[in-house]
Motif scaffolding. Structure first.
Motif, short mmCIF file in Angstrom:
data_model
loop_
_atom_site.label_atom_id
_atom_site.label_comp_id
_atom_site.label_asym_id
_atom_site.label_seq_id
_atom_site.Cartn_x
_atom_site.Cartn_y
_atom_site.Cartn_z
N TRP A 37 55.45 31.52 20.30
CA TRP A 37 55.68 29.93 19.89
C TRP A 37 56.76 29.97 19.19
O TRP A 37 57.74 28.81 19.40
CB TRP A 37 54.41 29.29 19.50
CG TRP A 37 54.48 28.06 18.65
CD1 TRP A 37 54.39 27.92 17.44
CD2 TRP A 37 54.90 26.69 19.35
NE1 TRP A 37 54.85 26.43 17.16
CE2 TRP A 37 55.14 25.75 18.38
CE3 TRP A 37 55.23 26.47 20.67
CZ2 TRP A 37 55.48 24.65 18.60
CZ3 TRP A 37 55.40 25.03 20.98
CH2 TRP A 37 55.78 24.04 20.06
N ILE A 38 56.88 30.68 18.04
CA ILE A 38 58.08 30.41 17.21
C ILE A 38 59.33 30.75 18.07
O ILE A 38 60.30 30.05 17.63
CB ILE A 38 57.88 31.17 15.94
CG1 ILE A 38 56.45 30.85 15.15
CG2 ILE A 38 59.22 31.17 14.88
CD1 ILE A 38 56.40 31.62 13.96
N SER A 39 59.41 31.68 18.48
CA SER A 39 60.71 32.18 19.26
C SER A 39 60.98 31.09 20.39
O SER A 39 62.21 30.71 20.41
CB SER A 39 60.33 33.47 20.16
OG SER A 39 61.48 33.71 20.82
N ALA A 40 60.05 30.30 21.12
CA ALA A 40 60.34 29.37 21.97
C ALA A 40 60.93 28.24 21.29
O ALA A 40 61.80 27.32 21.80
CB ALA A 40 59.18 29.07 22.88
N ARG A 41 60.35 27.75 20.08
CA ARG A 41 60.53 26.66 19.28
C ARG A 41 61.93 26.70 18.97
O ARG A 41 62.77 25.76 18.95
CB ARG A 41 59.46 26.46 18.34
CG ARG A 41 59.94 25.27 17.38
CD ARG A 41 59.15 25.27 16.07
NE ARG A 41 59.44 26.31 15.40
CZ ARG A 41 58.91 26.82 14.28
NH1 ARG A 41 57.85 26.41 13.75
NH2 ARG A 41 59.49 27.87 13.52
N ASP A 42 62.22 27.78 18.39
CA ASP A 42 63.46 27.88 17.64
C ASP A 42 64.62 28.09 18.61
O ASP A 42 65.78 27.60 18.67
CB ASP A 42 63.62 29.26 16.96
CG ASP A 42 62.66 29.11 15.61
OD1 ASP A 42 62.45 28.07 15.30
OD2 ASP A 42 62.56 30.42 15.05
N SER A 43 64.31 28.56 19.80
CA SER A 43 65.44 28.70 20.97
C SER A 43 65.67 27.52 21.43
O SER A 43 66.74 26.84 21.93
CB SER A 43 64.84 29.38 22.24
OG SER A 43 64.61 30.85 21.95
N LEU A 86 52.17 38.14 12.00
CA LEU A 86 51.53 37.22 13.00
C LEU A 86 51.04 37.59 14.18
O LEU A 86 51.62 38.71 14.93
CB LEU A 86 52.62 36.10 13.23
CG LEU A 86 53.31 35.45 12.00
CD1 LEU A 86 54.55 34.72 12.46
CD2 LEU A 86 52.23 34.49 11.35
N PRO A 87 50.25 36.99 15.12
CA PRO A 87 49.60 37.27 16.45
C PRO A 87 50.93 36.91 17.42
O PRO A 87 51.64 36.06 17.11
CB PRO A 87 48.37 36.35 16.63
CG PRO A 87 48.56 35.35 15.69
CD PRO A 87 49.22 35.90 14.34
N LEU A 88 50.70 37.67 18.67
CA LEU A 88 51.70 37.80 19.54
C LEU A 88 51.93 36.22 20.00
O LEU A 88 53.14 35.73 20.26
CB LEU A 88 51.47 38.42 20.59
CG LEU A 88 52.36 38.70 21.80
CD1 LEU A 88 53.91 38.82 21.48
CD2 LEU A 88 51.82 39.40 23.10
N ILE A 89 50.79 35.40 20.22
CA ILE A 89 51.07 34.10 20.72
C ILE A 89 52.01 33.29 19.79
O ILE A 89 52.46 32.37 20.24
CB ILE A 89 49.61 33.61 20.96
CG1 ILE A 89 48.87 34.21 22.01
CG2 ILE A 89 49.94 31.98 21.31
CD1 ILE A 89 49.44 34.16 23.29
#
Length: 263
Positions: free
Chosen positions: A133-139, A126-129
């Motif tokens: 996004w996934i990291s922020a959403r899951d957090s 996956l691209p960094l962006i």
């Protein structure tokens, strides 16, 4: 009970791993240091304003006599600050990982390659962006669970005896579990393991997870310790992830020192 010791062992192996990669370790301190300064400022502000907030929230107690008024509001202030610390321990990791995402991703990959029999590491593709996004959403999803537990534990803190003995222990276990999840998420996201699957995986080895996360939670209560332990915690969580997924690994302590990571 053996899993408790195994989980703690991964925490120590992670610290030793980054200890052999000094330049990368130094670079990894920066995200944690920035986040630490922000959190310390917020907690200092809370410490100065907690008494006024407690008085504002309990106007019904204004007419209580001494010493009951002081004891009641003092206990509420202490519980409020304890709740803030509880949330700070959990959110600190999430925010630091988000700030230091590019480095921690590379660090985790490097750990994977160093212990993998074929020298490879899983990649999300996956691209960094998208990864951010996934990291922020899951957090945010994890934080919502933590807040729920925090409110329940805060309420249980008013129960005599139990609130001063059992509740703090449960609180540290909850903190340790979700702290371990946030750290393991760096390696698990590269393997395209979703949050729901991650939580199921960690619950399946609960003692292992607590053995890793609870000591780290206790250590994070000491000022600046969280900053210095974060790079090693990410490395240790990556090693633990390989165990959880039953991936073949060489002993991290037997792996030769690798060239430093690039920023």
């Amino acid at each position: 009970m053996r899993d408790l010791g195994v989980g703690f062992g991964y925490l120590m192996k992670g610290q030793r791993w980054v200890g052999r990669h000094g330049k990368s370790y130094g670079f990894g301190l920066l995200p944690g240091l920035v986040t630490f300064v922000l959190y310390v400022g917020a907690l200092i502000g809370l410490a100065y304003g907690a008494d006024d907030f407690t008085a504002w929230a309990t106007p019904f107690a204004d007419d209580w006599g001494s010493p009951w008024l002081g004891l009641f509001r003092g206990a509420l202030t202490a519980l409020l600050f304890a709740l803030a610390l509880f949330l700070a321990v959990i959110t600190f990791t999430a925010v630091t990982l988000l700030v230091g995402q590019p480095f921690y991703e590379e660090l985790s990959e490097r750990v994977d390659r160093s212990v993998s029999p074929d020298g490879t590491a899983p990649e999300s593709g996956l691209p960094l962006i998208r990864e951010l996004w996934i990291s922020a959403r899951d957090s945010v999803r994890v934080l919502s669970r933590v807040v729920l537990y925090g409110v329940l534990l805060f309420a249980c803190g008013f129960i005599p005896v139990v609130g001063q003995t059992v509740v703090p222990v449960v609180g540290f276990c909850v903190s340790g579990f979700f702290l371990a999840e946030e750290l393991a998420a760096v390696a698990l996201q590269r393997r395209r393991v979703e949050l729901k699957q991650r939580l199921t995986l960690l619950r399946g080895r609960r003692l292992l997870t607590l053995g890793f996360g609870v000591p780290l939670t206790l250590a994070f209560l000491v000022p600046l310790v969280a900053v210095f332990l974060m790079p090693g915690a990410v490395a240790g969580a990556t090693l633990m992830t390989r165990d959880l997924l039953e991936e073949p690994s060489a002993d991290a302590d037997d792996v030769a020192t690798l060239p430093p990571l690039t920023a």
